[in-house]
Structure formats: structure tokens, C-alpha cells
Design an enzyme around this catalytic site. Structure first.
Site, PDB file in Angstrom:
ATOM      1  N   TYR A 121       0.824  -1.220   0.000  1.00 19.53           N
ATOM      2  CA  TYR A 121       0.000   0.000   0.000  1.00 19.53           C
ATOM      3  C   TYR A 121       0.857   1.268   0.000  1.00 19.53           C
ATOM      4  O   TYR A 121       0.381   2.337  -0.350  1.00 19.53           O
ATOM      5  CB  TYR A 121      -0.933   0.040   1.218  1.00 19.53           C
ATOM      6  CG  TYR A 121      -2.060  -0.972   1.165  1.00 19.53           C
ATOM      7  CD1 TYR A 121      -2.318  -1.709   0.022  1.00 19.53           C
ATOM      8  CD2 TYR A 121      -2.884  -1.184   2.264  1.00 19.53           C
ATOM      9  CE1 TYR A 121      -3.343  -2.640  -0.014  1.00 19.53           C
ATOM     10  CE2 TYR A 121      -3.911  -2.111   2.225  1.00 19.53           C
ATOM     11  CZ  TYR A 121      -4.125  -2.835   1.086  1.00 19.53           C
ATOM     12  OH  TYR A 121      -5.148  -3.752   1.050  1.00 19.53           O
ATOM     13  N   LYS A 138       2.988 -15.387   2.542  1.00 16.32           N
ATOM     14  CA  LYS A 138       2.952 -16.175   1.306  1.00 16.32           C
ATOM     15  C   LYS A 138       4.401 -16.448   0.916  1.00 16.32           C
ATOM     16  O   LYS A 138       4.867 -16.108  -0.187  1.00 16.32           O
ATOM     17  CB  LYS A 138       2.189 -15.353   0.242  1.00 16.32           C
ATOM     18  CG  LYS A 138       1.876 -16.074  -1.032  1.00 16.32           C
ATOM     19  CD  LYS A 138       0.746 -17.078  -0.906  1.00 16.32           C
ATOM     20  CE  LYS A 138       0.531 -17.776  -2.231  1.00 16.32           C
ATOM     21  NZ  LYS A 138      -0.227 -19.026  -2.120  1.00 16.32           N
ATOM     22  N   ASP A 186      -3.539 -17.968   1.647  1.00 13.97           N
ATOM     23  CA  ASP A 186      -4.688 -18.612   0.992  1.00 13.97           C
ATOM     24  C   ASP A 186      -5.297 -19.665   1.919  1.00 13.97           C
ATOM     25  O   ASP A 186      -6.516 -19.778   2.053  1.00 13.97           O
ATOM     26  CB  ASP A 186      -4.300 -19.203  -0.373  1.00 13.97           C
ATOM     27  CG  ASP A 186      -2.952 -19.921  -0.353  1.00 13.97           C
ATOM     28  OD1 ASP A 186      -2.208 -19.794   0.642  1.00 13.97           O
ATOM     29  OD2 ASP A 186      -2.636 -20.613  -1.336  1.00 13.97           O
ATOM     30  N   ASP A 234      -5.689  -6.641   5.783  1.00 15.17           N
ATOM     31  CA  ASP A 234      -6.861  -5.899   5.337  1.00 15.17           C
ATOM     32  C   ASP A 234      -7.975  -6.875   4.967  1.00 15.17           C
ATOM     33  O   ASP A 234      -9.126  -6.767   5.411  1.00 15.17           O
ATOM     34  CB  ASP A 234      -6.448  -5.055   4.113  1.00 15.17           C
ATOM     35  CG  ASP A 234      -7.496  -4.052   3.703  1.00 15.17           C
ATOM     36  OD1 ASP A 234      -8.558  -3.994   4.353  1.00 15.17           O
ATOM     37  OD2 ASP A 234      -7.266  -3.320   2.726  1.00 15.17           O
ATOM     38  N   ASP A 284     -11.358  -8.270   7.565  1.00 15.00           N
ATOM     39  CA  ASP A 284     -12.751  -8.095   7.139  1.00 15.00           C
ATOM     40  C   ASP A 284     -13.476  -9.438   7.099  1.00 15.00           C
ATOM     41  O   ASP A 284     -14.628  -9.550   7.507  1.00 15.00           O
ATOM     42  CB  ASP A 284     -12.821  -7.445   5.746  1.00 15.00           C
ATOM     43  CG  ASP A 284     -13.013  -5.941   5.835  1.00 15.00           C
ATOM     44  OD1 ASP A 284     -12.637  -5.367   6.878  1.00 15.00           O
ATOM     45  OD2 ASP A 284     -13.535  -5.339   4.877  1.00 15.00           O
TER      46      ASP A 284
END
Ligand code: NAD
Length: 353
Positions: A138, A188, A220, A244, A248
Site C-alpha cells: 500500500y 505467502k 490462501d 486488510d 474483514d
């Protein structure tokens, strides 16, 4: 304890007023709490032409903690981007260097039917997600969209320094020590070098916390495990983009956005505390909002900034009690509940305390 109180917009003022009732009770009980209110978001724009007025930032910097309601509203959606309410929020997080975002996903047994998952999968769920908030893809440079060989390319840079990983890892291990002493680091590393470094640094930090059981999981798989068997997790630590998405996902397990608090901390445990939901313009001004996420944010403030577990427990237990007594605002209402307004819910929590 100096607390900057920033109600913001929409339901922000209604829910923060209920959290203030809790702080007022603690003051009456003799706690030395000082609160001062200031404008942020659309309210900041209306009063000072800036979603983060200078005076608000000054107050926030001079305080030990910030309590925030929510910002935003349709009347501000046409403003230039730098003047929009959400920009005030991003700026205050950056100005205060709040790099560790803590989001619990917690489900009270009485509310299990509010989740979209089967009650037996989620009842009693209690996870804490620690998301790195100021780095990663980001913020990484270079970034942009440019034309190469006649076609457009979009690119961002996933990047972490070991210092950035180390400081958020320390926060996560510290939290795991105060909870179930299990930490899962999500990355990852099978594909990304950035994740490989993340994994190495977290393992190095782990040596300082021998009591905490560290595990690692690819993102994942973590996304899948969160809906398959979420109760296997205690604390999760992860980077900005993975956090992020996963936070959620985890918040939806509990099914009620009006119940979930959050904290964002700097390296001295100074923090900003806010519900995860927004300003809910559809119900604003009607005394309908659920104030419990904001009240639980105050509990997190006592736990993480003021190191006062007893007061945090007192607030948490009062919330558990009102839920057990079947008090419900509209968002968590199920058949047989006692439907109450925002202010009645605030009063019920204070009575339970
Ligand atoms: P929202 O979270 O405000 O509302 C989503 C839905 O949940 C709405 O139906 C709302 O009524 C309901 N809801 C939210 N909080 C509730 C509560 N405490 N009690 C009962 N019901 C509640 O999200 P949105 O509608 O996408 O956004 C509205 C505004 O809020 C936008 O301007 C957005 O930019 C802003 N926003 C701010 C924050 C923040 O301040 N941290 C976060 C998200 C969105």
C-alpha cells in the site's frame, strides 16, 4: 489519563456519547481521566475547512489515547479528495505512527445465530488479528501506471524492512502473552521474497517469547481456515494487505458490525480506538445505532494503552451481561430480544458496570 475524543460524523456522535457515559462513571469512581473533544472528518471540514484540523491533530498528539466515532457522509462525497472525511482518518493514523492495527473477532454465544456460519463453528469465537498498518504494497515505491511497448502497465511494490516486521511482531507476541499464548504468522513465503523475510524475522523475534507457540500459515490457507475452523486461532499477525482482507473476513464471522472494536497502536502503546464500522448515514440521528463496538473500544484502550486489565474486564463483563440480558439494538435483534435504542443500550452497560 488524557483522552482526545473525536466523535466525527453520522452515528459517531451518538455512539461516542454512550462511551462517554462509561468514562464518566469511571471518573465518578475516582479514576483520573481527562477528556477533550475535537472535530474530525466531515465535522472538521464544516468547522475548520479541513478533515483533520490543526487543533485536532495537536490535541491527539498531546493525549495518551484517542477515542474516535466514525467519519463520512454522502454530503462530503463530492469534495476534492484531500478534503474528504476519510482523508482525515488516514492522516491522523500516519501522523501518530499507528503501525499496529488490532482487530478482535469475537462472538458472544447469545449472538451465534446472527452469523452467516453455523452456530457450532462460530459460537464462542475469540480471535485477535494484528495487522501491520503503515507499510507493505500500500505504501511501497515505485508504484504507478505507465505505458511500455504500447500498452499500459500497473505496478506496486511489496516491501518490508526487518525493523517494520520486528516491531509489529513484538506487539503480536505481547498480545499473545496476555491471551492464549498462540500466535499464527500469515504470509505467502512460498512465492514472495517479501514474505520470506517476514517469516524469518518473526521466527527470530519468537526466540524472545518462548512461552508463545508460533505457527505459520500461507494466506490462501488462512482465508480458508477462517471459515472452516476459525476457533483454531488465538492471535494472527500479518502484513498490511493480507491483514486488510483477513480482518474483514474475520469480522463477518461474528455477523454484527456494531459489535466490533479496534485499536491502532504506536511503539509506546499510545493508541487510537474506534469501532470498525462507519458513520451509518442510513440510521444517523435516529438513536438506533449499536454503541457496543465503541464501548468495547474503550475497554481496549484500558487494556492496551493504560495497562489496566481490571477496568477492561469490568467493561467487557458489563457488555456480556447486557447481551445475556437480551438487550438488542436493531442490528443484532433476533426473536425474543428486548429492543433498545442507542442511548438505552449505553445506560444498560453503565447499570451493569
Ligand atoms: P457503515 O459501516 O457506515 O454501514 C454499513 C451498514 O451497517 C449500514 O447499513 C449501517 O446502518 C450499519 N451499521 C454500521 N454501524 C452500525 C452500528 N453501530 N449499529 C447499527 N448498524 C450499523 O458503512 P458504509 O455505509 O459503507 O459507509 C458509510 C460512511 O462511513 C461512508 O462515508 C464511509 O466512507 C464511512 N466509513 C467510515 C469508516 C470509519 O470512520 N472508520 C469506516 C467505514 C466507512
Amino acid at each position: 489519563m488524557k483522552i482526545a475524543v473525536l466523535p466525527g460524523d453520522g452515528i459517531g456522535t451518538e455512539i461516542v456519547a454512550q462511551a462517554m457515559k462509561v468514562l464518566d462513571l469511571l471518573k465518578r469512581d475516582g479514576m483520573k481521566i481527562e477528556t477533550e473533544e475535537a472535530a474530525i472528518g466531515g465535522a472538521g471540514y464544516d468547522t475548520a475547512g479541513d478533515p483533520l484540523p490543526e487543533a485536532t491533530l495537536k490535541l491527539a498528539k498531546a493525549s495518551d489515547a484517542v477515542l474516535l466515532g466514525a467519519v463520512g457522509g454522502p454530503q462530503y462525497d463530492k469534495l476534492d479528495r484531500p478534503l474528504r472525511p476519510e482523508r482525515g482518518l488516514l492522516r491522523i493514523r500516519k501522523e501518530l505512527n499507528l503501525f499496529a492495527n488490532l482487530r478482535p473477532a469475537l462472538l458472544y454465544p447469545e449472538l451465534a445465530s446472527a452469523s452467516t456460519l453455523k452456530p457450532e463453528v462460530v459460537a464462542g469465537l475469540d480471535i485477535m488479528i494484528v495487522r501491520e498498518l503503515t507499510g507493505d504494497v500500500y505504501f511501497g515505491q515505485p508504484r504507478g501506471i505507465e505505458v511500455r511497448d504500447g500498452q499500459r502497465w500497473g505496478f506496486n511494490t511489496m516491501i518490508y524492512s526487518e525493523a517494520e516486521v520486528r516491531r509489529v511482531a513484538h506487539v503480536a507476541f505481547g498480545i499473545a502473552m496476555k491471551r492464549g499464548r498462540k500466535l499464527c504468522s500469515v504470509e505467502k513465503a512460498n512465492v514472495l521474497e517479501c514474505s520470506e523475510l517476514w517469516k524469518e524475522v518473526v521466527a527470530e523475534v519468537a526466540r524472545e517469547y518462548p512461552e508463545v507457540e508460533l505457527s505459520t500459515m500461507y494466506v490462501d490457507n488462512a482465508a480458508m481456515q477462517l471459515v472452516r475452523n476459525p476457533k483454531q486461532f488465538d492471535v494472527i499477525v500479518t502484513g498490511n494487505i493480507f491483514g486488510d482482507i483477513l480482518s474483514d473476513e474475520a469480522s463477518m464471522l461474528s455477523g454484527s458490525i456494531g459489535m466490533l472494536p479496534s485499536a491502532s497502536l504506536d511503539e509506546h502503546n499510545k493508541g487510537m480506538y474506534e469501532p470498525i464500522h462507519g458513520s451509518a448515514p442510513d440510521i444517523a440521528g435516529r438513536n438506533l445505532a449499536n454503541p457496543l463496538a465503541t464501548i468495547l473500544s474503550v475497554s481496549m484502550m484500558f487494556k492496551y494503552t493504560f495497562g489496566d486489565q481490571a477496568t477492561a474486564d469490568r467493561i467487557d463483563n458489563a457488555v456480556k451481561k447486557v447481551i445475556a440480558q437480551s438487550y438488542c439494538t436493531g442490528d443484532i435483534w433476533t426473536e425474543g430480544c428486548k429492543r433498545v435504542s442507542c442511548s438505552e443500550m449505553g445506560d444498560a452497560v453503565v447499570a451493569a458496570m
